[in-house]
Design a protein around this motif. Sequence first.
Motif, PDB file in Angstrom:
ATOM      1  N   GLN A   1     -28.519  33.309  55.628  1.00 28.64           N
ATOM      2  CA  GLN A   1     -29.797  33.142  54.943  1.00 28.64           C
ATOM      3  C   GLN A   1     -29.815  31.792  54.217  1.00 28.64           C
ATOM      4  OE1 GLN A   1     -32.314  35.239  55.494  1.00 28.64           O
ATOM      5  NE2 GLN A   1     -30.909  36.399  56.785  1.00 28.64           N
ATOM      6  N   ALA A   2     -28.739  31.030  54.328  1.00 27.66           N
ATOM      7  CA  ALA A   2     -28.601  29.734  53.654  1.00 27.66           C
ATOM      8  C   ALA A   2     -28.481  28.625  54.700  1.00 27.66           C
ATOM      9  CB  ALA A   2     -27.385  29.753  52.739  1.00 27.66           C
ATOM     10  N   VAL A   3     -29.447  28.557  55.597  1.00 24.57           N
ATOM     11  CA  VAL A   3     -29.377  27.628  56.716  1.00 24.57           C
ATOM     12  C   VAL A   3     -29.374  26.175  56.238  1.00 24.57           C
ATOM     13  CG1 VAL A   3     -30.599  26.839  58.791  1.00 24.57           C
ATOM     14  CG2 VAL A   3     -30.358  29.284  58.341  1.00 24.57           C
ATOM     15  N   GLN A   4     -30.265  25.814  55.350  1.00 32.59           N
ATOM     16  CA  GLN A   4     -30.329  24.424  54.884  1.00 32.59           C
ATOM     17  C   GLN A   4     -29.060  24.029  54.129  1.00 32.59           C
ATOM     18  OE1 GLN A   4     -32.529  22.470  56.203  1.00 32.59           O
ATOM     19  NE2 GLN A   4     -33.382  24.298  57.154  1.00 32.59           N
ATOM     20  N   GLU A   5     -28.550  24.946  53.309  1.00 30.73           N
ATOM     21  CA  GLU A   5     -27.304  24.677  52.591  1.00 30.73           C
ATOM     22  C   GLU A   5     -26.147  24.490  53.570  1.00 30.73           C
ATOM     23  OE1 GLU A   5     -29.463  27.082  51.945  1.00 30.73           O
ATOM     24  OE2 GLU A   5     -29.909  27.123  49.809  1.00 30.73           O
ATOM     25  N   SER A   6     -26.154  25.260  54.656  1.00 29.95           N
ATOM     26  CA  SER A   6     -25.117  25.120  55.680  1.00 29.95           C
ATOM     27  C   SER A   6     -25.216  23.763  56.357  1.00 29.95           C
ATOM     28  CB  SER A   6     -25.239  26.240  56.719  1.00 29.95           C
ATOM     29  OG  SER A   6     -24.966  27.493  56.121  1.00 29.95           O
TER      30      SER A   6
ATOM     31  N   GLU B   1     -26.253  20.993  55.050  1.00 32.63           N
ATOM     32  CA  GLU B   1     -25.692  20.010  54.115  1.00 32.63           C
ATOM     33  C   GLU B   1     -24.169  20.094  54.068  1.00 32.63           C
ATOM     34  OE1 GLU B   1     -27.692  20.620  50.381  1.00 32.63           O
ATOM     35  OE2 GLU B   1     -29.655  20.351  51.322  1.00 32.63           O
ATOM     36  N   PHE B   2     -23.631  21.317  53.990  1.00 29.95           N
ATOM     37  CA  PHE B   2     -22.177  21.505  53.917  1.00 29.95           C
ATOM     38  C   PHE B   2     -21.486  20.968  55.171  1.00 29.95           C
ATOM     39  CE2 PHE B   2     -18.383  23.947  54.910  1.00 29.95           C
ATOM     40  CZ  PHE B   2     -17.643  23.772  53.749  1.00 29.95           C
ATOM     41  N   TYR B   3     -21.944  21.388  56.349  1.00 28.45           N
ATOM     42  CA  TYR B   3     -21.308  20.954  57.595  1.00 28.45           C
ATOM     43  C   TYR B   3     -21.591  19.485  57.887  1.00 28.45           C
ATOM     44  CZ  TYR B   3     -19.557  25.567  58.507  1.00 28.45           C
ATOM     45  OH  TYR B   3     -18.862  26.749  58.421  1.00 28.45           O
ATOM     46  N   GLY B   4     -22.657  18.948  57.306  1.00 30.65           N
ATOM     47  CA  GLY B   4     -22.911  17.516  57.396  1.00 30.65           C
ATOM     48  C   GLY B   4     -21.790  16.717  56.748  1.00 30.65           C
ATOM     49  N   LEU B   5     -21.210  17.284  55.694  1.00 29.31           N
ATOM     50  CA  LEU B   5     -20.073  16.621  55.042  1.00 29.31           C
ATOM     51  C   LEU B   5     -18.872  16.516  55.973  1.00 29.31           C
ATOM     52  CD1 LEU B   5     -20.281  18.370  51.555  1.00 29.31           C
ATOM     53  CD2 LEU B   5     -21.071  16.066  52.148  1.00 29.31           C
ATOM     54  N   LEU B   6     -18.803  17.391  56.969  1.00 28.81           N
ATOM     55  CA  LEU B   6     -17.715  17.369  57.952  1.00 28.81           C
ATOM     56  C   LEU B   6     -18.080  16.541  59.182  1.00 28.81           C
ATOM     57  CD1 LEU B   6     -16.672  21.121  57.764  1.00 28.81           C
ATOM     58  CD2 LEU B   6     -15.469  19.150  56.790  1.00 28.81           C
ATOM     59  N   GLY B   7     -19.276  15.952  59.174  1.00 27.28           N
ATOM     60  CA  GLY B   7     -19.671  15.078  60.271  1.00 27.28           C
ATOM     61  C   GLY B   7     -20.641  15.673  61.269  1.00 27.28           C
ATOM     62  N   PHE B   8     -21.061  16.924  61.083  1.00 23.11           N
ATOM     63  CA  PHE B   8     -22.026  17.532  62.000  1.00 23.11           C
ATOM     64  C   PHE B   8     -23.430  17.014  61.715  1.00 23.11           C
ATOM     65  CE2 PHE B   8     -18.616  20.614  62.348  1.00 23.11           C
ATOM     66  CZ  PHE B   8     -18.703  21.056  63.657  1.00 23.11           C
ATOM     67  N   GLU B   9     -24.246  16.940  62.766  1.00 20.69           N
ATOM     68  CA  GLU B   9     -25.642  16.545  62.646  1.00 20.69           C
ATOM     69  C   GLU B   9     -26.530  17.592  63.311  1.00 20.69           C
ATOM     70  OE1 GLU B   9     -25.998  12.666  64.399  1.00 20.69           O
ATOM     71  OE2 GLU B   9     -24.893  11.718  62.754  1.00 20.69           O
ATOM     72  N   GLU B  10     -27.729  17.770  62.774  1.00 22.73           N
ATOM     73  CA  GLU B  10     -28.676  18.727  63.341  1.00 22.73           C
ATOM     74  C   GLU B  10     -29.152  18.233  64.706  1.00 22.73           C
ATOM     75  OE1 GLU B  10     -33.147  19.795  62.306  1.00 22.73           O
ATOM     76  OE2 GLU B  10     -31.763  20.500  60.742  1.00 22.73           O
ATOM     77  N   VAL B  11     -29.065  19.116  65.718  1.00 20.02           N
ATOM     78  CA  VAL B  11     -29.549  18.779  67.056  1.00 20.02           C
ATOM     79  C   VAL B  11     -30.674  19.697  67.508  1.00 20.02           C
ATOM     80  CG1 VAL B  11     -27.413  17.654  67.816  1.00 20.02           C
ATOM     81  CG2 VAL B  11     -27.711  20.125  68.180  1.00 20.02           C
TER      82      VAL B  11
ATOM     83  N   ASN C   1     -33.588  22.764  65.673  1.00 22.97           N
ATOM     84  CA  ASN C   1     -34.007  23.616  64.567  1.00 22.97           C
ATOM     85  C   ASN C   1     -35.340  24.253  64.923  1.00 22.97           C
ATOM     86  OD1 ASN C   1     -34.757  24.831  62.160  1.00 22.97           O
ATOM     87  ND2 ASN C   1     -33.906  23.196  60.913  1.00 22.97           N
ATOM     88  N   HIS C   2     -35.306  25.575  65.151  1.00 21.32           N
ATOM     89  CA  HIS C   2     -36.521  26.336  65.464  1.00 21.32           C
ATOM     90  C   HIS C   2     -36.985  27.148  64.256  1.00 21.32           C
ATOM     91  CE1 HIS C   2     -36.662  25.303  69.674  1.00 21.32           C
ATOM     92  NE2 HIS C   2     -35.420  25.707  69.855  1.00 21.32           N
ATOM     93  N   GLY C   3     -36.414  26.899  63.110  1.00 22.14           N
ATOM     94  CA  GLY C   3     -36.766  27.671  61.923  1.00 22.14           C
ATOM     95  C   GLY C   3     -35.868  28.886  61.754  1.00 22.14           C
ATOM     96  N   TRP C   4     -35.745  29.696  62.771  1.00 25.76           N
ATOM     97  CA  TRP C   4     -34.908  30.903  62.712  1.00 25.76           C
ATOM     98  C   TRP C   4     -33.490  30.632  63.227  1.00 25.76           C
ATOM     99  CZ3 TRP C   4     -33.159  32.740  67.405  1.00 25.76           C
ATOM    100  CH2 TRP C   4     -33.821  32.241  68.538  1.00 25.76           C
ATOM    101  N   ILE C   5     -33.298  29.539  63.946  1.00 25.77           N
ATOM    102  CA  ILE C   5     -31.975  29.102  64.401  1.00 25.77           C
ATOM    103  C   ILE C   5     -31.879  27.585  64.283  1.00 25.77           C
ATOM    104  CG2 ILE C   5     -32.702  29.040  66.820  1.00 25.77           C
ATOM    105  CD1 ILE C   5     -29.750  29.629  67.582  1.00 25.77           C
ATOM    106  N   MET C   6     -30.741  27.144  63.797  1.00 23.64           N
ATOM    107  CA  MET C   6     -30.466  25.718  63.684  1.00 23.64           C
ATOM    108  C   MET C   6     -29.083  25.471  64.282  1.00 23.64           C
ATOM    109  SD  MET C   6     -29.790  23.400  60.294  1.00 23.64           S
ATOM    110  CE  MET C   6     -28.380  24.421  59.884  1.00 23.64           C
ATOM    111  N   THR C   7     -28.975  24.422  65.088  1.00 21.36           N
ATOM    112  CA  THR C   7     -27.690  24.064  65.693  1.00 21.36           C
ATOM    113  C   THR C   7     -27.282  22.680  65.230  1.00 21.36           C
ATOM    114  OG1 THR C   7     -28.127  25.449  67.620  1.00 21.36           O
ATOM    115  CG2 THR C   7     -26.443  23.752  67.864  1.00 21.36           C
TER     116      THR C   7
END
Length: 115
Positions: free
Chosen positions: A13-18, A20-30, A32-38
């Motif tokens: 339920q904390a998709v945006q926070e996730s 940001e967190f995984y962005g710190l490890l180098g991941f980037e959003e590829v 985002n459909h609102g209900w799923i983000m990869t």
Amino acid sequence: MSVRRVVPNVRSQAVQESREFYGLLGFEEVMNHGWIMTLASPSHPAAQISFMAADRTAPVVPDLSVEVDDVDAAYAVMRERGAEIVHPLQDEEWGVRRFFVRDPSGRVINVLGHR
């Protein structure tokens, strides 16, 4: 049939926070459909993780997604072997054909192919 990639699906339920967190490890959003983000690694695009609040067209959030080159063949094999199909084979409006199957440990696997 061959596997193209495997992606863990995290119910969150904390998709945006996730993001940001995984962005710190180098991941980037590829995606985002609102209900799923990869998120994916820019240097290794097949290294991905998805976050889902709920699945838009299926009864459960799958534990894992496995992309294969022939989803119809995978579906036929699973049915032939008597595996529990949790969600039937269908085309989704966002460009994938998929089904869910339960593995021997009880995990729900989203088996998909891009159309």
